[in-house]
Write a protein that holds these residues in place. Structure first.
Motif, PDB file in Angstrom:
ATOM      1  N   GLY A  91      37.247  41.206  20.696  1.00  0.00           N
ATOM      2  CA  GLY A  91      38.549  41.451  21.306  1.00  0.00           C
ATOM      3  C   GLY A  91      38.695  42.809  21.970  1.00  0.00           C
ATOM      4  O   GLY A  91      39.763  43.122  22.499  1.00  0.00           O
ATOM      5  N   ASN A  92      37.634  43.595  21.975  1.00  0.00           N
ATOM      6  CA  ASN A  92      37.712  44.938  22.566  1.00  0.00           C
ATOM      7  C   ASN A  92      37.715  44.830  24.093  1.00  0.00           C
ATOM      8  O   ASN A  92      36.727  44.385  24.685  1.00  0.00           O
ATOM      9  CB  ASN A  92      36.546  45.794  22.094  1.00  0.00           C
ATOM     10  N   PRO A  93      38.785  45.251  24.757  1.00  0.00           N
ATOM     11  CA  PRO A  93      38.862  45.121  26.216  1.00  0.00           C
ATOM     12  C   PRO A  93      37.921  46.064  26.975  1.00  0.00           C
ATOM     13  O   PRO A  93      37.725  45.898  28.168  1.00  0.00           O
ATOM     14  CB  PRO A  93      40.328  45.443  26.526  1.00  0.00           C
ATOM     15  N   ASN A  94      37.316  47.013  26.270  1.00  0.00           N
ATOM     16  CA  ASN A  94      36.342  47.912  26.902  1.00  0.00           C
ATOM     17  C   ASN A  94      34.954  47.287  26.981  1.00  0.00           C
ATOM     18  O   ASN A  94      34.091  47.788  27.700  1.00  0.00           O
ATOM     19  CB  ASN A  94      36.248  49.238  26.150  1.00  0.00           C
ATOM     20  N   TYR A  95      34.725  46.248  26.216  1.00  0.00           N
ATOM     21  CA  TYR A  95      33.423  45.587  26.203  1.00  0.00           C
ATOM     22  C   TYR A  95      33.471  44.394  27.155  1.00  0.00           C
ATOM     23  O   TYR A  95      34.431  43.631  27.161  1.00  0.00           O
ATOM     24  CB  TYR A  95      33.063  45.088  24.806  1.00  0.00           C
ATOM     25  N   THR A  96      32.404  44.234  27.929  1.00  0.00           N
ATOM     26  CA  THR A  96      32.311  43.113  28.858  1.00  0.00           C
ATOM     27  C   THR A  96      31.269  42.136  28.331  1.00  0.00           C
ATOM     28  O   THR A  96      30.098  42.489  28.180  1.00  0.00           O
ATOM     29  CB  THR A  96      31.919  43.601  30.267  1.00  0.00           C
ATOM     30  N   PHE A  97      31.712  40.931  28.052  1.00  0.00           N
ATOM     31  CA  PHE A  97      30.818  39.882  27.567  1.00  0.00           C
ATOM     32  C   PHE A  97      30.410  39.037  28.769  1.00  0.00           C
ATOM     33  O   PHE A  97      31.268  38.547  29.501  1.00  0.00           O
ATOM     34  CB  PHE A  97      31.528  39.038  26.503  1.00  0.00           C
ATOM     35  N   VAL A  98      29.111  38.916  28.965  1.00  0.00           N
ATOM     36  CA  VAL A  98      28.603  38.215  30.136  1.00  0.00           C
ATOM     37  C   VAL A  98      27.770  37.011  29.714  1.00  0.00           C
ATOM     38  O   VAL A  98      27.170  36.991  28.650  1.00  0.00           O
ATOM     39  CB  VAL A  98      27.751  39.152  31.037  1.00  0.00           C
ATOM     40  N   GLY A  99      27.751  36.013  30.594  1.00  0.00           N
ATOM     41  CA  GLY A  99      26.953  34.831  30.333  1.00  0.00           C
ATOM     42  C   GLY A  99      27.028  33.872  31.503  1.00  0.00           C
ATOM     43  O   GLY A  99      27.836  34.033  32.413  1.00  0.00           O
TER      44      GLY A  99
END
Length: 174
Positions: A91-99
């Motif tokens: 849920g951290n908006p600073n982290y970008t989850f990619v896929g």
């Protein structure tokens, strides 16, 4: 365990233990503390496929996270609980989850387990925005070839395997 990807060693942790998940996240955040405001995390979700048409879809079985050369395969269905640290990490908006085609995985995590991913970026959409229209609907195999110059294949028996088993096969761990 270490997984060899061409010339790289990827340290991979496979677990259903929430405390090991917490340790993996803490280790990632500590080792990347200077760039937490722009951390990029690979994300994928797997589940047992339905072999019967029009049957209820099986729940997400594994959550796969990768940062650099370190990956976590968290066996969601066998965990006693989901640690708050995992919820905060996703849920951290600073982290970008990619896929690749990540939107479906993000929705499935929320629907099946109430796990919310704050910021997800689909690699196909990103490629399209950067002038690579031909990659808009590409799968992982094409991305690996076009971006990394590597021939990777996720064989159908692995894609269609029993991701809800407590013991994953060596092929599932790659």
């Amino acid at each position: 365990m270490n997984v060899t990807f061409f010339n790289d060693q990827i340290h991979t942790v496979v677990t259903h233990n929430p405390f090991i998940v917490e340790r993996w996240i803490s280790d990632i955040e500590n080792s990347h503390h200077r760039r937490l405001h722009r951390l990029i995390v690979g994300l994928d979700v797997e589940w047992r496929p339905n072999r019967i048409r029009n049957s209820i879809e099986n729940p997400a079985a594994t959550l796969q996270l990768c940062v650099g050369h370190r990956c976590l395969i968290f066996q969601l269905l066998h965990a006693s609980h989901f640690p708050q640290l995992l919820k905060d990490f996703l849920g951290n908006p600073n982290y970008t989850f990619v896929g690749v085609k990540i939107d479906g995985d993000v929705k499935k995590l929320m629907k099946d387990h109430g796990l919310e991913v704050a910021k997800a970026v689909d690699l196909g959409s990103l490629a399209e925005e950067n002038g690579r229209m031909e990659l808009r609907y590409a799968g992982l195999k094409i991305f690996a070839r076009e971006v990394l110059g590597k021939e990777v294949e996720k064989r159908t028996p692995v894609r269609w395997s029993e991701w809800d088993n407590v013991c994953l096969t060596p092929a599932q761990n790659y």
